[in-house]
Design a protein around this motif. Sequence first.
Motif, PDB file in Angstrom:
ATOM      1  N   ARG A 174       3.550 -47.179  61.892  1.00  0.00           N
ATOM      2  CA  ARG A 174       3.069 -48.384  61.212  1.00  0.00           C
ATOM      3  C   ARG A 174       2.768 -48.083  59.748  1.00  0.00           C
ATOM      4  N   ASP A 175       2.138 -46.958  59.484  1.00  0.00           N
ATOM      5  CA  ASP A 175       1.821 -46.585  58.105  1.00  0.00           C
ATOM      6  C   ASP A 175       3.099 -46.422  57.280  1.00  0.00           C
ATOM      7  N   ARG A 176       4.107 -45.751  57.865  1.00  0.00           N
ATOM      8  CA  ARG A 176       5.370 -45.564  57.141  1.00  0.00           C
ATOM      9  C   ARG A 176       6.034 -46.898  56.855  1.00  0.00           C
ATOM     10  N   ALA A 177       6.043 -47.781  57.843  1.00  0.00           N
ATOM     11  CA  ALA A 177       6.681 -49.080  57.668  1.00  0.00           C
ATOM     12  C   ALA A 177       5.968 -49.896  56.598  1.00  0.00           C
ATOM     13  N   ASP A 178       4.648 -49.897  56.644  1.00  0.00           N
ATOM     14  CA  ASP A 178       3.884 -50.688  55.676  1.00  0.00           C
ATOM     15  C   ASP A 178       4.079 -50.191  54.250  1.00  0.00           C
ATOM     16  N   SER A 179       4.371 -48.903  54.100  1.00  0.00           N
ATOM     17  CA  SER A 179       4.503 -48.348  52.756  1.00  0.00           C
ATOM     18  C   SER A 179       5.914 -48.452  52.205  1.00  0.00           C
ATOM     19  N   THR A 180       6.862 -48.874  53.041  1.00  0.00           N
ATOM     20  CA  THR A 180       8.257 -48.870  52.579  1.00  0.00           C
ATOM     21  C   THR A 180       8.961 -50.214  52.692  1.00  0.00           C
ATOM     22  N   LEU A 181       8.434 -51.141  53.458  1.00  0.00           N
ATOM     23  CA  LEU A 181       9.155 -52.386  53.704  1.00  0.00           C
ATOM     24  C   LEU A 181       8.946 -53.411  52.589  1.00  0.00           C
ATOM     25  N   GLY A 182       9.528 -53.163  51.442  1.00  0.00           N
ATOM     26  CA  GLY A 182       9.608 -54.174  50.401  1.00  0.00           C
ATOM     27  C   GLY A 182       8.297 -54.616  49.797  1.00  0.00           C
ATOM     28  N   ARG A 183       7.270 -53.797  49.839  1.00  0.00           N
ATOM     29  CA  ARG A 183       5.969 -54.206  49.309  1.00  0.00           C
ATOM     30  C   ARG A 183       5.852 -53.798  47.848  1.00  0.00           C
ATOM     31  N   ALA A 184       5.264 -54.685  47.071  1.00  0.00           N
ATOM     32  CA  ALA A 184       5.066 -54.396  45.648  1.00  0.00           C
ATOM     33  C   ALA A 184       3.975 -53.355  45.451  1.00  0.00           C
ATOM     34  N   THR A 185       3.022 -53.315  46.374  1.00  0.00           N
ATOM     35  CA  THR A 185       1.960 -52.305  46.315  1.00  0.00           C
ATOM     36  C   THR A 185       1.939 -51.559  47.639  1.00  0.00           C
ATOM     37  N   ARG A 186       1.400 -50.353  47.615  1.00  0.00           N
ATOM     38  CA  ARG A 186       1.298 -49.575  48.847  1.00  0.00           C
ATOM     39  C   ARG A 186      -0.060 -49.842  49.479  1.00  0.00           C
ATOM     40  N   PRO A 187      -0.096 -50.382  50.700  1.00  0.00           N
ATOM     41  CA  PRO A 187      -1.376 -50.745  51.305  1.00  0.00           C
ATOM     42  C   PRO A 187      -2.279 -49.569  51.610  1.00  0.00           C
ATOM     43  N   GLU A 188      -1.716 -48.347  51.577  1.00  0.00           N
ATOM     44  CA  GLU A 188      -2.566 -47.190  51.809  1.00  0.00           C
ATOM     45  C   GLU A 188      -3.287 -46.739  50.546  1.00  0.00           C
ATOM     46  N   ASP A 189      -3.038 -47.409  49.417  1.00  0.00           N
ATOM     47  CA  ASP A 189      -3.698 -47.075  48.161  1.00  0.00           C
ATOM     48  C   ASP A 189      -4.877 -48.020  47.908  1.00  0.00           C
TER      49      ASP A 189
END
Length: 220
Positions: A174-189
């Motif tokens: 889930r973390d990998r997907a959230d950080s790579t799927l077309g997001r303008a910002t990284r949700p882990e930041d």
Amino acid sequence: MKVVAIDGPAGSGKSTVARGVAGALGLPTLDTGAMYRAVALAALDAGVDLGDGDAVASVARRARVDLDDGRVRLDGRDVSAEIRGPRVTGAVSQVSGHAAVRAELVDRQRAWIARHGGGVVEGRDIGTVVLPDAPVKVFITARDDIRAARRQRDEESAARAVAVGDVQDALAGRDRADSTLGRATRPEDAAPDAVVIDTSDVAADDVVAQVVARAEQAFT
């Protein structure tokens, strides 16, 4: 406006903290992740290709999602339990990865804040995208093993036996997907002006007290 933005990865404890802070401050709470899960369920039920951003965004725009009193309703149907199941969990990262879906739900989240005159809003990208001007921003985190153990307890409380190793693998995916799927910002930041709290070895009540103290100072 009294707004507390709480970000953090799954299993970090941000939902528990958000509820505690909201109760202490007498503010309503918005679980933005539940909104994305409801849209994911709507897309699954509609049978659309989850990789088709336009199709999923169309579903999102049509869906009526209501979050009140701790319950989640999709088009009038209580889906509070259903959106926490493995079917939706496996789809939500792909759904939330579409920019058009996020734009629709971010608009709704901001409208919710305006309608309620503030609140405690928890999820991902809250302090960076949804509410960048929030007077209080908190990023809740925890070690991976702690996150997995917490999520395992959640799964078992829903009568779904699962091994902690499987949960940890799922969270990593889930973390990998959230950080790579077309997001303008990284949700882990975390937002640059957010306070970061590691909840791994801290009681939830103590974390709530920290956030409440910061909020009371900001709101005066």
